[in-house]
Design an enzyme around this catalytic site. Structure first.
Site, PDB file in Angstrom:
ATOM      1  N   TYR A 205      32.842  44.824  26.893  1.00  0.00           N
ATOM      2  CA  TYR A 205      31.776  45.703  27.407  1.00  0.00           C
ATOM      3  C   TYR A 205      30.507  45.623  26.552  1.00  0.00           C
ATOM      4  O   TYR A 205      29.400  45.528  27.069  1.00  0.00           O
ATOM      5  CB  TYR A 205      32.256  47.162  27.441  1.00  0.00           C
ATOM      6  CG  TYR A 205      33.359  47.382  28.428  1.00  0.00           C
ATOM      7  CD1 TYR A 205      33.078  47.497  29.788  1.00  0.00           C
ATOM      8  CD2 TYR A 205      34.685  47.451  28.020  1.00  0.00           C
ATOM      9  CE1 TYR A 205      34.092  47.680  30.714  1.00  0.00           C
ATOM     10  CE2 TYR A 205      35.700  47.634  28.933  1.00  0.00           C
ATOM     11  CZ  TYR A 205      35.404  47.741  30.279  1.00  0.00           C
ATOM     12  OH  TYR A 205      36.412  47.915  31.185  1.00  0.00           O
TER      13      TYR A 205
ATOM     14  N   ASN B 287      33.237  33.667  23.627  1.00  0.00           N
ATOM     15  CA  ASN B 287      34.381  34.529  23.933  1.00  0.00           C
ATOM     16  C   ASN B 287      35.630  33.672  23.973  1.00  0.00           C
ATOM     17  O   ASN B 287      35.564  32.505  24.379  1.00  0.00           O
ATOM     18  CB  ASN B 287      34.183  35.222  25.290  1.00  0.00           C
ATOM     19  CG  ASN B 287      35.175  36.361  25.506  1.00  0.00           C
ATOM     20  OD1 ASN B 287      35.233  37.300  24.717  1.00  0.00           O
ATOM     21  ND2 ASN B 287      35.970  36.277  26.564  1.00  0.00           N
ATOM     22  N   LYS B 288      36.780  34.249  23.590  1.00  0.00           N
ATOM     23  CA  LYS B 288      37.954  33.373  23.479  1.00  0.00           C
ATOM     24  C   LYS B 288      38.532  32.969  24.817  1.00  0.00           C
ATOM     25  O   LYS B 288      39.278  32.003  24.893  1.00  0.00           O
ATOM     26  CB  LYS B 288      39.015  33.994  22.561  1.00  0.00           C
ATOM     27  CG  LYS B 288      39.697  35.216  23.034  1.00  0.00           C
ATOM     28  CD  LYS B 288      40.867  35.471  22.098  1.00  0.00           C
ATOM     29  CE  LYS B 288      41.076  36.941  21.865  1.00  0.00           C
ATOM     30  NZ  LYS B 288      42.014  37.248  20.843  1.00  0.00           N
TER      31      LYS B 288
ATOM     32  N   GLU C 203      47.167  57.717  30.338  1.00  0.00           N
ATOM     33  CA  GLU C 203      46.831  56.929  31.542  1.00  0.00           C
ATOM     34  C   GLU C 203      47.968  55.959  31.893  1.00  0.00           C
ATOM     35  O   GLU C 203      48.281  55.748  33.060  1.00  0.00           O
ATOM     36  CB  GLU C 203      45.514  56.165  31.327  1.00  0.00           C
ATOM     37  CG  GLU C 203      44.311  57.093  31.314  1.00  0.00           C
ATOM     38  CD  GLU C 203      42.994  56.388  31.588  1.00  0.00           C
ATOM     39  OE1 GLU C 203      42.838  55.221  31.204  1.00  0.00           O
ATOM     40  OE2 GLU C 203      42.106  57.029  32.194  1.00  0.00           O
TER      41      GLU C 203
ATOM     42  N   ASP D 127      33.730  48.823  19.763  1.00  0.00           N
ATOM     43  CA  ASP D 127      34.821  49.365  18.950  1.00  0.00           C
ATOM     44  C   ASP D 127      34.797  48.890  17.498  1.00  0.00           C
ATOM     45  O   ASP D 127      35.544  49.407  16.673  1.00  0.00           O
ATOM     46  CB  ASP D 127      36.176  49.014  19.593  1.00  0.00           C
ATOM     47  CG  ASP D 127      36.461  49.893  20.808  1.00  0.00           C
ATOM     48  OD1 ASP D 127      35.548  50.632  21.233  1.00  0.00           O
ATOM     49  OD2 ASP D 127      37.586  49.857  21.331  1.00  0.00           O
TER      50      ASP D 127
ATOM     51  N   GLN E 256      32.164  53.394  27.569  1.00  0.00           N
ATOM     52  CA  GLN E 256      30.926  54.108  27.924  1.00  0.00           C
ATOM     53  C   GLN E 256      29.866  53.918  26.832  1.00  0.00           C
ATOM     54  O   GLN E 256      28.724  53.542  27.096  1.00  0.00           O
ATOM     55  CB  GLN E 256      31.268  55.603  28.092  1.00  0.00           C
ATOM     56  CG  GLN E 256      30.118  56.456  28.505  1.00  0.00           C
ATOM     57  CD  GLN E 256      30.455  57.957  28.574  1.00  0.00           C
ATOM     58  OE1 GLN E 256      29.558  58.767  28.647  1.00  0.00           O
ATOM     59  NE2 GLN E 256      31.709  58.337  28.558  1.00  0.00           N
TER      60      GLN E 256
ATOM     61  N   LYS F  24      36.791  58.995  38.742  1.00  0.00           N
ATOM     62  CA  LYS F  24      37.223  57.920  37.831  1.00  0.00           C
ATOM     63  C   LYS F  24      36.939  56.553  38.456  1.00  0.00           C
ATOM     64  O   LYS F  24      36.458  55.637  37.789  1.00  0.00           O
ATOM     65  CB  LYS F  24      38.715  58.093  37.527  1.00  0.00           C
ATOM     66  CG  LYS F  24      39.271  57.032  36.593  1.00  0.00           C
ATOM     67  CD  LYS F  24      38.882  57.285  35.149  1.00  0.00           C
ATOM     68  CE  LYS F  24      39.574  56.413  34.164  1.00  0.00           C
ATOM     69  NZ  LYS F  24      38.902  55.145  33.926  1.00  0.00           N
TER      70      LYS F  24
END
Ligand code: FAD
Ligand code: NAD
Length: 405
Positions: A13, A37-38, A170, A301, A319, A379
């Site tokens: 993201y 990107n892998k 979830e 993250d 987000q 959602k």
């Protein structure tokens, strides 16, 4: 003057948001943008619990990264990053070494095991598409083996979920719907199956609104899910998990499947750089740059930011990662023109936690509580909005969730 090279590591993201916002705002000759990107696909990390439970196909969770790139402006390299040398501006990958003028580290999350014995070896984690696929297939294997074996080992049909944070809840929501399907598919009586959520804290979804927590736990219990609260997992073995039930008191839960969903950390590569970090997350400056490195931005993250009003860190979420990407793109363009960077200010729109296909709980728009089908609809709209922000209407049409009634 040589045009600057912007190297973005990671196409999740945060990385994709940075790249698509850069490509929107620059001309073809303004800068060289390189995305590494892998995999040659992006996956929606926020849907991985569905692929892990088997309620959504792994194919539906991912799409070709090039779909959202303007290849006149962005060069995509499929490669695994192996080292980041921020002092010499070099990045080592399995496809060769890369250099940069501006670096954006967007390498995402890894499961946090807190050094608990056996978890790395014996628990599964909802980490990426293939890890999700592995969980789905592992559970199916256990059901199939139980059906075939003469001396039946019922513990094969026990699934332990470690952690009742948003990921754990979830995933349990999806399992609530998936277990009856599995029972039918593999001729297993429903009463033989146990799904147990083990949470260390004294409540499910620690810190979330108690009314919503009650709704979620009653709903999940109505689907046959058990909760063991205030009982941390202290060890995992090939047979199951050991939990602490009191002062010097322990119990063992025999289980064929253990899924660890008890928190995340940043990407371990961060810890091998000279940038200071804690649990592989960097306390970024207010413009998202790494302390001490004016040419290195950290997004998603791998970044750590305090919410001073709330007195606690912002949670690592998609987000926030996407919003950070927008600001980082703007800041890089400004720096390249000799200008200044701006502070990143998160715009928190609330949290909605799904409880399976058609139920959810949410705290949105400054404290409005929503539950049930309304929350579930919301959602899906949030999921579709994330697709829209990265890939526009065509990506929503291709990958969006429209089963909203
Ligand atoms: P990621 O999305 O993890 O992307 C990292 C990228 O880097 C990946 O493409 C990966 O393949 C790539 N990569 C990693 N290592 C390397 C390497 N060495 N070389 C090359 N590439 C590499 N957040 C929300 O806001 N809402 C939700 O509803 C929500 N639901 C979630 C549900 C689940 C099951 C999970 C696990 C998380 C959820 N989150 C949610 C959190 C959200 O998914 C993360 O905060 C978000 O993915 C972080 O984005 P990112 O760009 O930092 O990293
Ligand atoms: P988390 O840190 O939010 O929750 C982990 C849970 O595991 C906590 O409740 C913790 O008490 C528990 N735990 C820790 N050690 C344990 C142990 N030894 N035994 C048992 N339980 C233990 O992590 P997460 O749920 O993986 O979420 C990661 C991030 O992703 C968060 O920022 C979350 O907000 C975000 N996320 C958001 C959504 C959503 O918005 N719908 C969904 C999933 C994840």
């Amino acid at each position: 003057m040589k045009r600057p090279t912007v190297l973005v590591l990671g196409g999740g993201y945060g990385g994709l948001s940075t790249v698509v916002n850069l490509q929107k705002k620059i001309g073809t000759d303004d800068m060289d943008i390189v995305l590494v990107n892998k995999n040659d696909y992006h996956y929606e990390s926020t849907w991985l619990h569905e692929a892990a439970a088997g309620t959504l196909s792994p194919e539906d969770v991912r799409y070709d990264i090039k779909r959202v790139l303007n290849e006149n402006k962005v060069k995509f390299i499929k490669a695994t990053v192996e080292s980041i040398d921020v002092d010499n501006k070099k990045v080592g990958t399995d496809a060769g070494e890369l250099s940069y003028d501006y670096l954006v580290i967007a390498l995402g999350f890894e499961g946090e095991t807190f050094g608990i014995e056996g978890l790395d070896k014996y628990a599964l984690s909802i980490a990426d598409v293939n890890a999700a696929r592995q969980i789905r297939e592992h559970i199916e294997y256990q059901f199939a083996t139980w059906s075939l074996e003469d001396e039946k080992d019922d513990s094969r049909l026990t699934i332990v979920v470690g952690g009742a944070g948003f990921t754990g809840i979830e995933f349990l929501g999806e399992l609530g719907n998936r277990v009856p399907e599995l029972c039918e598919e593999f001729d297993v009586p429903r009463e033989k199956v146990r799904v147990i959520c083990v949470e260390a804290a004294p409540m499910v979804l620690p810190g979330f609104d108690p009314q919503l927590v009650d709704y979620a736990t009653s709903y999940l219990k109505s689907k046959g899910i058990e909760f063991s609260i205030g009982t941390p997992v202290v060890e995992a073995t090939p047979e199951g998990v050991k939990i602490k039930t009191g002062e010097d008191k322990f119990e063992f839960i025999k289980a064929g499947t253990v899924v660890w969903a008890a928190g995340v950390r940043g990407n371990r590569l961060i810890e091998e750089t000279s940038i200071e970090s804690k649990r592989a997350r960097v306390a970024v400056r207010e413009d998202m740059r790494a302390p001490g490195y004016d040419d290195v931005f950290i997004v998603g993250d791998c970044a750590f930011m305090m919410n001073e009003d709330a007195g606690r860190p912002y949670p690592p979420t998609a987000q926030i990662a996407m919003q950070q990407g927008v600001q980082i793109a703007e800041n890089i363009i400004s720096l390249a023109k000799g200008g200044k960077t701006k502070k990143f200010v998160p715009d928190l729109k609330g949290t909605v936690c799904s409880l399976g296909e058609d139920d959810a709980i949410g705290n949105v728009f400054d404290g409005k509580l929503v539950t049930g089908k309304k929350a579930s609809f919301l959602k899906k709209m949030i999921d579709n909005r994330a697709l829209y922000l990265i890939g526009g209407p065509s990506l929503v049409l291709k990958k969006g969730k429209f089963n909203v009634l």
